[in-house]
Design a protein around this motif. Structure first.
Motif, mmCIF file in Angstrom:
data_model
loop_
_atom_site.group_PDB
_atom_site.id
_atom_site.type_symbol
_atom_site.label_atom_id
_atom_site.label_comp_id
_atom_site.label_asym_id
_atom_site.label_seq_id
_atom_site.Cartn_x
_atom_site.Cartn_y
_atom_site.Cartn_z
ATOM 1 N N VAL A 47 0.770 -1.270 -0.015
ATOM 2 C CA VAL A 47 0.182 0.002 0.000
ATOM 3 C C VAL A 47 1.099 1.287 0.020
ATOM 4 N N GLN A 48 0.194 2.468 -0.151
ATOM 5 C CA GLN A 48 0.984 3.921 -0.024
ATOM 6 C C GLN A 48 -0.036 4.714 0.315
ATOM 7 N N ALA A 49 0.401 5.362 1.728
ATOM 8 C CA ALA A 49 -0.438 6.490 2.122
ATOM 9 C C ALA A 49 0.110 7.861 1.324
ATOM 10 N N ALA A 50 -0.875 8.746 1.327
ATOM 11 C CA ALA A 50 -0.310 10.009 0.631
ATOM 12 C C ALA A 50 0.632 10.709 1.221
ATOM 13 N N GLY A 51 1.598 10.928 0.296
ATOM 14 C CA GLY A 51 2.751 11.501 0.596
ATOM 15 C C GLY A 51 3.853 10.649 1.225
ATOM 16 N N ARG A 52 3.612 9.329 1.292
ATOM 17 C CA ARG A 52 4.427 8.386 1.622
ATOM 18 C C ARG A 52 4.799 7.556 0.707
ATOM 19 N N ALA A 53 5.976 6.608 0.907
ATOM 20 C CA ALA A 53 6.770 5.723 0.087
ATOM 21 C C ALA A 53 5.769 4.491 0.077
ATOM 22 N N ALA A 54 5.854 3.779 -1.106
ATOM 23 C CA ALA A 54 5.045 2.398 -1.277
ATOM 24 C C ALA A 54 5.765 1.506 -0.197
ATOM 25 N N MET A 55 4.928 0.682 0.695
ATOM 26 C CA MET A 55 5.305 -0.187 1.499
ATOM 27 C C MET A 55 4.499 -1.325 1.605
ATOM 28 N N ASP A 56 5.135 -2.652 2.307
ATOM 29 C CA ASP A 56 4.360 -3.790 2.407
ATOM 30 C C ASP A 56 3.586 -3.522 3.367
ATOM 31 N N ALA A 57 2.486 -4.335 3.487
ATOM 32 C CA ALA A 57 1.426 -4.036 4.858
ATOM 33 C C ALA A 57 1.942 -4.143 5.954
ATOM 34 N N ALA A 58 2.867 -5.076 6.331
ATOM 35 C CA ALA A 58 3.404 -4.992 7.774
ATOM 36 C C ALA A 58 4.172 -3.931 8.045
ATOM 37 N N ALA A 59 4.947 -3.327 7.210
ATOM 38 C CA ALA A 59 5.652 -1.998 7.484
ATOM 39 C C ALA A 59 4.502 -1.200 7.590
ATOM 40 N N PHE A 60 3.680 -0.775 6.712
ATOM 41 C CA PHE A 60 2.640 0.164 6.820
ATOM 42 C C PHE A 60 1.901 0.237 8.429
ATOM 43 N N LEU A 61 1.662 -1.239 8.721
ATOM 44 C CA LEU A 61 1.061 -1.366 9.961
ATOM 45 C C LEU A 61 1.846 -0.940 11.223
ATOM 46 N N ARG A 62 2.973 -0.859 11.060
ATOM 47 C CA ARG A 62 3.994 -0.470 12.112
ATOM 48 C C ARG A 62 3.611 0.915 12.400
ATOM 49 N N GLY A 63 3.310 1.830 11.393
ATOM 50 C CA GLY A 63 3.261 3.168 11.687
ATOM 51 C C GLY A 63 1.506 3.627 11.809
ATOM 52 N N HIS A 64 0.770 2.632 11.513
ATOM 53 C CA HIS A 64 -0.716 2.990 11.373
ATOM 54 C C HIS A 64 -1.456 1.681 11.963
ATOM 55 N N ALA A 65 -2.024 2.234 13.061
ATOM 56 C CA ALA A 65 -2.829 1.345 13.949
ATOM 57 C C ALA A 65 -4.289 0.941 13.049
ATOM 58 N N VAL A 66 -4.454 -0.066 12.501
ATOM 59 C CA VAL A 66 -5.611 -0.297 11.519
ATOM 60 C C VAL A 66 -6.124 -1.677 12.228
ATOM 61 N N ARG A 67 -7.315 -1.386 13.003
ATOM 62 C CA ARG A 67 -7.556 -2.726 13.862
ATOM 63 C C ARG A 67 -8.682 -3.193 13.257
ATOM 64 N N ALA A 68 -9.034 -4.624 13.515
ATOM 65 C CA ALA A 68 -9.978 -5.360 13.080
ATOM 66 C C ALA A 68 -11.176 -4.623 13.413
ATOM 67 N N GLY A 69 -12.211 -4.537 12.497
ATOM 68 C CA GLY A 69 -13.778 -3.775 12.627
ATOM 69 C C GLY A 69 -13.563 -2.395 12.198
ATOM 70 N N SER A 70 -12.270 -1.982 11.736
ATOM 71 C CA SER A 70 -12.288 -0.633 11.073
ATOM 72 C C SER A 70 -12.989 -0.747 9.831
ATOM 73 N N ARG A 71 -13.287 0.429 9.421
ATOM 74 C CA ARG A 71 -13.950 0.538 7.902
ATOM 75 C C ARG A 71 -13.054 1.445 6.833
ATOM 76 N N LEU A 72 -12.984 0.771 5.788
ATOM 77 C CA LEU A 72 -12.453 1.334 4.648
ATOM 78 C C LEU A 72 -13.281 1.796 3.532
ATOM 79 N N GLY A 73 -13.445 2.846 2.850
ATOM 80 C CA GLY A 73 -14.506 3.231 1.999
ATOM 81 C C GLY A 73 -13.918 3.934 0.954
#
Length: 296
Positions: free
Chosen positions: A270-296
């Motif tokens: 994935v790639q967040a706005a203004g950030r480098a592309a990274m694998d999901a594990a690296a992204f989750l180390r800097g972003h807490a995305v819990r089960a039950g969250s919603r994407l839209g």
């Protein structure tokens, strides 16, 4: 006659085969990228490297002077590959062997602007290249050569693009050497691949996971696929379908498995706005995305 990177292998192959290239036509330089710096088309750059004359008219349809200049080249054939401008009748009629187009599909399936992406989106088992004579219709001219390539469950538009660009280069050299007889396209099986826009990349989580997987692969690298996380754009660069169940768009575990209309999609890169592309594990180390969250 071509503009983007897809057309470069054909130009190089024609030059290497010893053909006399009277002129190279491409789109004029235009602003591009974040800085909007004026950039030349990839074909323009390649032609310069080969020492070939380049013409970059902004339009052709009603430009009688351009029509005359093209006719004055006294061509045996014109080779067209993703040029970006429609050739008017006077230019189609000028070369003795006509205008040969390198089209990135197995015509008549996927006429139009985005055949590579359309084949992956539809889940086709194969794609390919057709060398056809250009007529006044939209990719409706008679076929000279065509060759298929298989599509795998992990084929992306980026990998297929390069594969078909190389195949097209080889086939057009063959077409010029062998002069095969033209064959009319079949009367059935035609499909149209419209031009894509950025909005086509927005993920609709109500779709089945298999369809979303194809969309992520088909729109890589452009226009790319994206979703919203906490109101911010999150680009999805790589994903795989998996088993899973929940309301569409719901995060099902702590490793970015997201429920779809049928099944679930594992976001792997994935790639967040203004950030480098990274694998999901690296992204989750800097972003807490819990089960039950919603994407839209």
């Amino acid at each position: 006659m071509g503009s983007p990177r897809f057309a470069v292998p054909a130009l190089r192959a024609l030059h290497a085969a010893g053909h006399e290239i009277a002129a190279v036509y491409c789109q004029p330089p235009r602003p591009a990228g974040r800085g909007h710096a004026v950039q030349r088309a990839p074909v323009h750059e390649a032609a310069d490297a080969l020492g070939l004359p380049v013409r970059a008219p902004p339009r052709l349809r009603k430009d009688a002077a351009e029509h005359a200049a093209f006719a004055a080249l006294d061509l045996d054939a014109a080779v067209v590959a993703a040029y970006g401008l429609i050739l008017p009748e006077p230019m189609l009629a000028a070369p003795r062997r006509g205008c040969l187009n390198i089209h990135a599909s197995l015509l008549p399936r996927w006429r139009g602007a985005a055949p590579i992406q359309a084949a992956i989106l539809a889940g086709d088992a194969e794609s390919g290249v057709t060398i056809m004579q250009v007529d006044a219709g939209l990719d409706t001219g008679p076929m000279l050569l065509r060759e298929a390539v298989p599509l795998t469950p992990r084929t992306t538009a980026a990998t297929l693009h390069d594969q078909l660009a190389d195949l097209g280069a080889r086939l057009v050299v063959r077409a010029l050497a062998e002069n095969p007889p033209p064959v009319a396209q079949p009367g059935t099986g035609a499909a149209y691949a419209p031009k894509l826009s950025r909005e086509d990349g927005r993920i609709d989580w109500s779709l089945p996971a298999a369809a979303l997987d194809r969309r992520v692969r088909a729109l890589n690298p452009w226009p790319g696929t994206f979703t919203l996380l906490d109101g911010a754009v999150l680009k999805v660069l790589e994903a795989t379908p998996e088993a899973g169940e929940g309301a569409p768009g719901t995060v099902l575990d702590e490793a970015l498995l997201v429920a779809a209309g049928v099944g679930a999609l594992r976001l792997r890169r994935v790639q967040a706005a203004g950030r480098a592309a990274m694998d999901a594990a690296a992204f989750l180390r800097g972003h807490a995305v819990r089960a039950g969250s919603r994407l839209g």
